[in-house]
Scaffold this motif. Structure first.
Motif, short mmCIF file in Angstrom:
data_model
loop_
_atom_site.label_atom_id
_atom_site.label_comp_id
_atom_site.label_asym_id
_atom_site.label_seq_id
_atom_site.Cartn_x
_atom_site.Cartn_y
_atom_site.Cartn_z
N ALA A 49 -2.57 8.08 4.20
CA ALA A 49 -2.69 7.64 2.82
C ALA A 49 -4.10 7.87 2.30
O ALA A 49 -4.31 8.31 1.18
CB ALA A 49 -2.34 6.15 2.73
N GLN A 109 0.83 -1.21 0.00
CA GLN A 109 0.00 0.00 0.00
C GLN A 109 0.86 1.25 0.00
O GLN A 109 0.62 2.19 -0.74
CB GLN A 109 -0.83 0.04 1.28
CG GLN A 109 -2.24 -0.40 1.12
CD GLN A 109 -3.00 -0.17 2.40
OE1 GLN A 109 -3.00 0.92 2.96
NE2 GLN A 109 -3.63 -1.22 2.87
N ARG A 110 1.88 1.23 0.88
CA ARG A 110 2.76 2.41 0.95
C ARG A 110 3.45 2.65 -0.37
O ARG A 110 3.63 3.78 -0.81
CB ARG A 110 3.79 2.20 2.06
CG ARG A 110 3.13 2.24 3.40
CD ARG A 110 4.13 2.40 4.51
NE ARG A 110 3.38 2.59 5.75
CZ ARG A 110 3.81 2.20 6.93
NH1 ARG A 110 4.99 1.63 7.05
NH2 ARG A 110 3.08 2.42 8.00
N ARG A 121 3.17 5.98 -2.57
CA ARG A 121 4.36 6.74 -2.94
C ARG A 121 4.40 6.94 -4.46
O ARG A 121 4.65 8.03 -4.95
CB ARG A 121 5.61 5.98 -2.49
CG ARG A 121 6.79 6.86 -2.15
CD ARG A 121 8.08 6.10 -2.29
NE ARG A 121 8.33 5.79 -3.69
CZ ARG A 121 8.90 6.63 -4.53
NH1 ARG A 121 9.31 7.81 -4.13
NH2 ARG A 121 9.09 6.27 -5.80
N LEU A 151 -3.02 3.29 7.22
CA LEU A 151 -2.35 4.52 6.85
C LEU A 151 -3.38 5.63 6.72
O LEU A 151 -3.86 5.91 5.63
CB LEU A 151 -1.64 4.35 5.51
CG LEU A 151 -0.60 3.25 5.46
CD1 LEU A 151 -0.28 2.92 4.03
CD2 LEU A 151 0.62 3.68 6.22
#
Lengths: 268, 574
Positions: free
Chosen positions: B542, B454-455, B459, B539
């Motif tokens: 996010a 996910q990160r 990004r 997150l």
């Protein structure tokens, strides 16, 4: 310039020692081998000589575990009374002599010639009465052997450990029932007669010689049966079938699905 | 989107575009009008043929199951012409020599006859058996797809339950069919089934005798299994598959997130001609793969196993893979028994063969309700979750798979022991420990990997691709050129569909000093704890970023290659 010849001389001396040692070892080894063979040839017709040769081989290859008089030690059982058939089975399948102690003696390339095996067997047989090495007429199934009955006997007495088709199976504590795929008629007969390892003894009172022959006939027949359904997957049953279903069947279908599901490339 | 893809906004994707550019003879038109006036065929066909199907290969896994079922019906019908479901003892007199003269049941006798003396019989048997394995495997794969993408959520909870029932019935159907030939392998399986029924406390003995018509093996079981296998369960399967498909048709497929794809539309190809061609082709592919497997790989060679005899058991007796996990559960279970007033409770059989399957299957069946309860999510969802965007659920799924995988492996422990040279008892202990340790670890590791992915997505969405090109700005600053991701690709990440935050709770104690319900009610406490463990968005920043326009850092540069540009701005040519 002064030093070089000296070095060469030193190397020569070392090499010379090596060569002499090798030659001596070779000579002794060959001489010993010839002498042993000579004894063997002489012993063939002479039971006491054969026993003596067997004893010599025993002291060399077996006594360290089984004891000098085959009386057994903490590491290995006594061989008094096991009979010639047991020796023939263990040594001709390469199980004895052991490479190392373990849960079970694995079959490997035999270390002794047939003649040496017979000498060993004669020596062990001389220690106490036991089953003799079966003759060819004893273990070879006749042409009219009862295959179907042999199969029933096999499924009742053998398949619990050796699997339906003699592919072998697991036993407790690291032991296993070996596959019968490469065993000879004589070895199968001897195994039934002597019960090596965890295997029970099937004496002639339990399975008559004729019944043993039927079992051997069945094992041979099943080994020879071509697999009419295609590749037999090791004859291991549903485990390998399941692997094929997933790793071939589902994998191929997933690839086909990706191919079909992929968007057609746009015409440029 | 290219011209062959349609966006069906609203209900059905029915488009009123007239295709009648060719001249149709008046007679045909009249005849068709007559039909249409009576049955309303035209509007039905128009709706049906124009129905839009999303295109992704993972949506076709269920079709494998459907087509395998068709193959099973066809090949099974052939088999019924020759199989005799009877436990009457006969003497085998067929062409397989090693069994000739043996007493066996008519069921086994006719299976041998079918295999060796009926033209094409062995091939049909093998087609039937391979199709059965593929049927169950496809159901499992399909179920995993539904689970990991969250396609079971409202409005599809009913269809999840129907699918779950189909899966359970498929297992029973497979086991019944595997038992019919009455060979030594399947008879051993039935003996275990009898023991499992007996292990149920108090009523076990009666249940077992009721099912088997008396003591094992009896003479009733094969005829009973036959009726169950060819009539009862297939009928149920057929009815439930129809319901499953009709509900799916009505609710429409879910679709992956993407540009222009929302909860209110379906983007894909129309049923006719694009999807019909694809699915028709896929049917023949499934048929081809099944027949190729059947032609080249021997399956269930019952003639090698021999007829069933209760006094015989072979080494290496395993059921087919879909029952193999039950076998494994039995094999790795320790051996406790309780004796109460002369009545033995066999925990060693009851726990692994009744209790554990019961728990696992109940968990699977109620999972959609459970997740909805914990998350409080009652929304309609037509867009799939990407598994990484729901780390908790994905972790749970992998945990469940690892439970079954370990049990399945334990079911083959004797083969593993022989072929990998591990002591049999060592394998038992390895599997016992693995059963307790590996699944929770699998949960944690999967969850963590999902968060990492996910990160990474986030990004990439925020910063774009790195181009490796460094530029110097007029005032001397160096900066890497980053290429903005095409909107299409950002949309595919589905960042806006990520797990929402847990519902806001009132403070534990309000201004009057009264404790809030969620601190008092133990059920709500459990719910809160589960929610935190499983579904808390990992997150928050996010989600926040995804909700707003994604800012691009650095200098917005050009895409590195022409191909990517093509992807980014799909042509709208007709």
């Amino acid at each position: 310039m002064r030093v070089r010849p000296l070095r060469i001389r030193v190397r020569h001396r070392r090499l010379a020692g090596f060569v002499v040692l090798s030659a001596a070892l070779f000579a002794v080894g060959t001489g010993y081998g010839l002498a042993t063979e000579h004894t063997g040839a002489a012993a063939a017709g002479d039971p006491s000589a054969q026993i003596a040769q067997g004893r010599a081989l025993f002291l060399q290859g077996c006594a360290s575990c089984h004891g000098k008089a085959a009386e057994g030690t903490a590491n290995a059982p006594s061989l008094i009374g096991v009979g010639a058939a047991a020796v023939d089975f263990q040594v001709s399948t390469g199980r004895m002599p052991l490479a190392q102690q373990g849960a079970q003696a694995p079959a490997k390339r035999p270390r002794y010639t047939q003649e040496q095996i017979e000498a060993l067997a004669a020596y062990v047989a001389s220690l106490g009465p036991g089953p003799a090495i079966p003759g060819k007429e004893q273990y070879t199934p006749p042409k009219n052997a009862d295959l179907a009955f042999g199969g029933t006997l096999f499924r009742t007495n053998c398949s619990a450990c050796h699997n339906f088709t003699g592919e072998g199976g697991a036993l407790a504590y690291g032991k296993k029932a070996p596959p019968l795929t490469h065993a000879t008629d004589r070895q199968i007969y001897e195994a039934m007669l002597t019960g090596p390892g965890t295997m029970p003894v099937f004496s002639d009172a339990q399975l008559t010689p004729q019944e043993k022959q039927d079992i051997i006939a069945y094992i041979n027949a099943v080994r020879a049966v071509p697999d009419p359904g295609g590749f037999n997957l090791g004859r291991l049953g549903p485990v390998t079938e399941g692997l094929v279903a997933w790793l071939i069947g589902m994998a191929v279908l997933a690839v086909v699905a990706m191919w079909i599901g992929a968007r057609a490339k746009r015409a440029q | 989107m290219t011209s062959e893809y349609h966006t069906a906004v609203g209900a059905d994707g029915a488009r009123g575009d007239g295709r009648a550019d060719g001249r149709v003879p008046a007679q045909v038109t009249r005849a068709l009008t007559e039909v249409d006036e009576r049955f309303g065929t035209a509007s039905f066909l128009r709706r049906t043929l124009n129905k839009v199907f999303p295109d992704h290969w993972s949506f076709m896994l269920g079709e494998i199951a459907l087509y395998s079922f068709v193959i099973l019906l066809l090949s099974g019908t052939f088999l019924t012409f020759f199989f005799r479901p009877s436990q009457q003892e006969v003497i085998y007199n067929g062409s397989y020599t090693p069994l000739r003269g043996i007493q066996m049941t008519e069921a086994f006798d006719s299976t041998l006859r079918l295999s060796f003396d009926v033209r094409g019989g062995l091939l049909m048997r093998q087609i039937h058996h391979w199709a059965a394995l593929l049927f169950v495997a496809a159901i499992i794969a399909h179920m995993c797809r539904i689970f990991f993408t969250g396609a079971f959520r409202r409005p599809r909870e009913t269809n999840w339950l129907i699918g779950f029932t189909l899966m359970t019935l498929a297992l029973l159907e497979g086991f019944a069919g595997y038992s019919l030939p009455d060979d030594l392998l399947s008879g051993t399986g039935l003996r275990i089934a009898y023991g499992v029924a007996e292990s149920i406390p108090i009523v076990g003995t009666y249940v077992a005798e009721f099912l088997f018509g008396g003591q094992f093996p009896g003479t009733d079981l094969i005829p009973r299994l036959y009726v169950v296998h060819i009539l009862l369960i297939p009928g149920l399967l057929l009815a439930l598959i129809s319901a499953h498909m009709m509900i799916m048709w009505h609710q429409k497929h879910t679709q992956w997130p993407g540009k222009h794809r929302t909860n209110d539309n379906v983007v894909g190809a129309p049923f006719f001609p694009a999807f019909m061609a694809k699915t028709g082709g896929f049917f023949f592919s499934v048929f081809a793969v099944t027949v190729l497997l059947a032609a080249f790989f021997q399956i269930n060679p019952v003639w090698l196993y021999g007829p069933y005899d209760p006094t015989q058991v072979s080494a290496g007796s395993q059921p087919d893979f879909y029952i193999g996990w039950l076998e494994g559960a039995l094999r790795m279970m320790p051996n406790p028994e309780t004796n109460i007033a002369g009545h033995t409770i066999s925990w060693n059989v009851f726990v692994p063969a009744v209790l554990i399957p019961g728990l696992f299957f109940t968990a699977m069946a109620i999972y959609p309700a459970l997740e909805a309860w914990v998350t409080g999510d009652r929304e309609i969802h037509n867009v799939c979750d990407r598994p990484r965007n729901r780390p908790g659920r994905t972790g749970l799924g992998v945990m469940m798979i690892s439970y079954f995988a370990i049990m399945l492996l334990a079911g083959a422990n004797d083969l593993i022991s022989v072929h990998f040279d591990i002591s049999l008892y060592t394998t038992t202990w390895i599997f016992r420990i693995a059963f307790l340790v590996v699944p929770p670890l699998a949960f944690l590791v999967t969850r963590r990997i999902c968060i990492g992915l996910q990160r990474h997505d986030l990004r990439t969405a925020q910063h774009g691709y790195e181009t490796g090109r460094i530029v110097m700005l007029p005032h001397g600053e160096f900066m890497e050129v980053e290429s903005q991701l095409p909107d299409e690709e950002v949309a595919r990440m589905g960042l806006e569909y990520r797990q929402g935050p847990a519902p806001e709770l009132p403070p534990p104690v309000d201004e009057h000093g009264v404790r809030a319900p969620h601190t008092r009610n133990p059920l709500l406490k459990v719910r809160r704890a589960l929610g935190t463990l499983l579904y808390e968005p990992e997150l928050p920043e996010a989600r926040e970023a995804a909700r707003h326009e994604l800012p691009a850092h650095g200098v917005r540069g050009e895409l590195p290659s022409g191909e990517d540009r093509e992807e980014a701005e799909p042509s709208r040519r007709g």
